[in-house]
Design an enzyme around this catalytic site. Structure first.
Site, short mmCIF file in Angstrom:
data_model
loop_
_atom_site.label_atom_id
_atom_site.label_comp_id
_atom_site.label_asym_id
_atom_site.label_seq_id
_atom_site.Cartn_x
_atom_site.Cartn_y
_atom_site.Cartn_z
N PHE A 120 0.82 -1.22 0.00
CA PHE A 120 0.00 0.00 0.00
C PHE A 120 0.84 1.26 0.00
O PHE A 120 0.42 2.31 0.48
CB PHE A 120 -1.02 -0.01 1.15
N CYS A 152 -15.30 1.78 -1.41
CA CYS A 152 -15.07 1.65 0.04
C CYS A 152 -14.21 2.77 0.62
O CYS A 152 -14.69 3.59 1.39
CB CYS A 152 -14.43 0.30 0.33
C1 UGA Z 1 -10.66 -2.03 0.52
C2 UGA Z 1 -9.81 -2.66 1.64
O1 UGA Z 1 -8.50 -2.94 1.15
C3 UGA Z 1 -10.46 -3.95 2.14
O2 UGA Z 1 -9.71 -4.48 3.22
C4 UGA Z 1 -11.87 -3.61 2.61
O3 UGA Z 1 -12.55 -4.79 3.06
C5 UGA Z 1 -12.64 -3.02 1.44
O4 UGA Z 1 -11.99 -1.83 0.98
C6 UGA Z 1 -14.03 -2.69 1.93
O5 UGA Z 1 -14.17 -1.78 2.74
O6 UGA Z 1 -14.96 -3.42 1.60
P1 UGA Z 1 -10.94 -2.50 -2.10
O7 UGA Z 1 -11.79 -1.28 -2.13
O8 UGA Z 1 -11.40 -3.74 -2.78
O9 UGA Z 1 -10.66 -2.94 -0.57
O10 UGA Z 1 -9.56 -2.10 -2.78
P2 UGA Z 1 -8.05 -1.91 -2.33
O11 UGA Z 1 -7.25 -3.05 -2.78
O12 UGA Z 1 -7.95 -1.50 -0.90
O13 UGA Z 1 -7.67 -0.64 -3.24
C7 UGA Z 1 -8.32 0.61 -3.04
C8 UGA Z 1 -7.76 1.65 -3.97
O14 UGA Z 1 -6.46 2.04 -3.56
C9 UGA Z 1 -7.62 1.25 -5.43
O15 UGA Z 1 -8.10 2.31 -6.24
C10 UGA Z 1 -6.14 1.03 -5.61
O16 UGA Z 1 -5.73 1.26 -6.94
C11 UGA Z 1 -5.56 2.06 -4.67
N1 UGA Z 1 -4.21 1.75 -4.18
C12 UGA Z 1 -3.96 0.63 -3.46
C13 UGA Z 1 -3.16 2.63 -4.44
O17 UGA Z 1 -3.36 3.67 -5.09
N2 UGA Z 1 -1.91 2.34 -3.98
C14 UGA Z 1 -1.64 1.22 -3.27
O18 UGA Z 1 -0.47 1.02 -2.87
C15 UGA Z 1 -2.69 0.34 -3.00
#
Ligand code: UGA
Length: 439
Positions: A253, A264
């Site tokens: 992250f 979310c």
């Molecule tokens: C997120 C949480 O990671 C889950 O643990 C949680 O259960 C979920 O929300 C929820 O509340 O239901 P999600 O929304 O599926 O999950 O996606 P993530 O993998 O967390 O990514 C979120 C956003 O952050 C994406 O747009 C991704 O591209 C971005 N991101 C992620 C970054 O810009 N940089 C990173 O290093 C990681």
């Protein structure tokens, strides 16, 4: 155990099928008849790797059924509430209408000794209020809160192999009974030694919003560093690698780029701020406003970077956007940074063609004025610049030499720091990325 799952969206459909996989007999309830029909037919109503296989397998076992009638939930020992809590229109707060309606609909079938388990993400205080409603209408029935941490794209694995289980339990003997029921539901997961945190309603609700706020903060932290890198000529990817080796920080992250979107993280940090305000503790979370601001600035910066690369003007320039989903392995476009940037470019005069392996249909519904193509090559044919805005494997693995033959100008903007800069540069591309050196 007989289980009902109220709400068969992302969370509920995966949860229902996963509970069958754990050995239970499950009915999934949803008010949307078309969704119910699709699930009954073994069709996933959304894109999620591995889910359709799980659905097919669990339907074939004869222990999974779906219905639009909540009366079918009668007789289940445990009722999971898995409905959405979107952001309210024009406000930061969460819209609890669906959670309220789901619990009220259950009151008609609920019996003493049965357990209602909330899995939806809710503002702290919701569970205690709903527990009061349940106790008043069906004395002897119980309510627990058991937040879900699944990520889209990994929903099946995250549900069947969670890294922890959190039980928000009522006090006293009710709590012990609720815990026994949840332990029976999750027996195979607990048997593997998965950590279990047993706590009260309020803490369990806060665990979820705190976790998502932490993740959002981590992403915005590295994106703030990217802003500084842009100002100084430093390189944010190397910076992230270097600080990430410190185990207290960790590399996950810390991917700088276009920032977070989806259904979310953005709405959860806003609902958390709104709730803190209601509780008179808004100062505690004012930093989340900055987290949100940093995140939104990345989208604006991406548009500016595109303008810079396109010799100072977007007017009439052909731009290919690779990726529309808010992240790879998903067809979800809710608050997608990629689509947001594509739309801004179009509104500012560029001719934008978008492609995505899974999210084109959803994107077309939301932004019909953008052009869409089925493949990266079609989207990029004759393009003056290519923007990689969602890091699907297909785009990370593009051959920059062959791909260079379809475009008019070899200019690539890597919105997710996901491409091999050296390979693209060697193939004659002008490579630009957020927070990276230009050489
Ligand atoms: C997120 C949480 O990671 C889950 O643990 C949680 O259960 C979920 O929300 C929820 O509340 O239901 P999600 O929304 O599926 O999950 O996606 P993530 O993998 O967390 O990514 C979120 C956003 O952050 C994406 O747009 C991704 O591209 C971005 N991101 C992620 C970054 O810009 N940089 C990173 O290093 C990681």
């Amino acid at each position: 155990m007989e289980i009902s799952v109220i709400g068969c969206g992302y969370l509920g459909a995966v949860h229902a099928a996963s509970m069958v996989e754990l050995g239970h007999e499950v009915v999934g309830i949803d008010v949307d008849e078309r969704r119910v029909a699709a699930l009954r037919a073994g069709r996933a109503p959304f894109y999620e790797p591995g889910f359709e296989e799980l659905l097919g397998r669990t339907l074939a076992s004869g222990r999974l059924r779906f219905s639009a009638d909540v009366a079918e939930a009668a007789g289940a020992r445990v009722h999971f509430v898995c409905v959405g809590t979107p952001q309210r229109h024009g406000e930061y707060a969460a819209d609890l209408r669906f959670v309220q309606a789901a619990v009220e609909s259950l009151l008609g079938v609920l019996e003493p000794g049965q357990l209602v388990v909330g899995k939806s993400t809710v503002p702290v205080g919701t569970a205690a209020r709903l527990a009061g409603l349940v106790a008043e209408k069906v004395p002897g029935a119980l309510l627990a809160w058991n937040p879900e941490f699944l990520r889209e794209g990994f929903a099946v694995a995250d549900t069947l192999h969670p890294d922890r289980l959190v039980y928000g339990l009522p006090g006293g003997v009710d709590g012990a009974l609720a815990e026994r029921l949840l332990d029976a539901v999750y027996a195979p997961i607990l048997a593997r030694g998965t950590p279990k945190v047993r706590t009260d309603h309020a803490t369990a609700e806060m665990v979820k919003t705190a976790a998502n706020s932490f993740l959002a903060t981590k992403i915005s932290f590295i994106n703030a560093m990217a802003e500084l890198c842009e100002a100084t000529g430093a390189d944010v990817a190397q910076l992230a690698d270097a600080i990430g080796y410190d185990e207290r920080i960790g590399r996950r992250f810390l991917n700088a780029g276009l920032g977070f979107g989806g259904g979310c993280l953005p709405k959860d940090i806003r609902a958390f701020m709104a709730r803190a305000g209601e509780l008179g503790a808004d100062q505690a979370l004012t930093f989340l406003r900055e987290v949100d601001n940093i995140n939104m600035r990345r989208r604006i910066r991406m548009v500016e970077l595109a303008r810079e690369v396109l010799d100072g003007s977007l007017l009439g320039k052909h731009v290919a956007v690779l990726g529309a989903a808010f992240k790879p392995d998903s067809d979800d476009i809710r608050d997608s940074p990629a689509l947001n940037v594509a739309a801004q470019l179009q509104l500012q005069g560029a001719v934008v063609c978008v492609t995505d392996p899974a999210a084109i249909d959803n994107s077309r519904r939301q932004w019909p004025q953008l052009d869409y193509a089925a493949t990266a090559e079609e989207a990029a044919a004759g393009a003056d610049a290519v923007l990689v805005l969602t890091e699907w494997r297909q785009y990370r693995e593009l051959d920059p030499v062959a791909f260079g033959r379809v475009v008019a100008q070899r200019r690539v903007l890597d919105g997710r720091n996901a491409l091999d800069r050296e390979a693209w540069t060697a193939a004659g591309w002008t490579y630009r990325a957020l927070g990276r050196r230009t050489d």
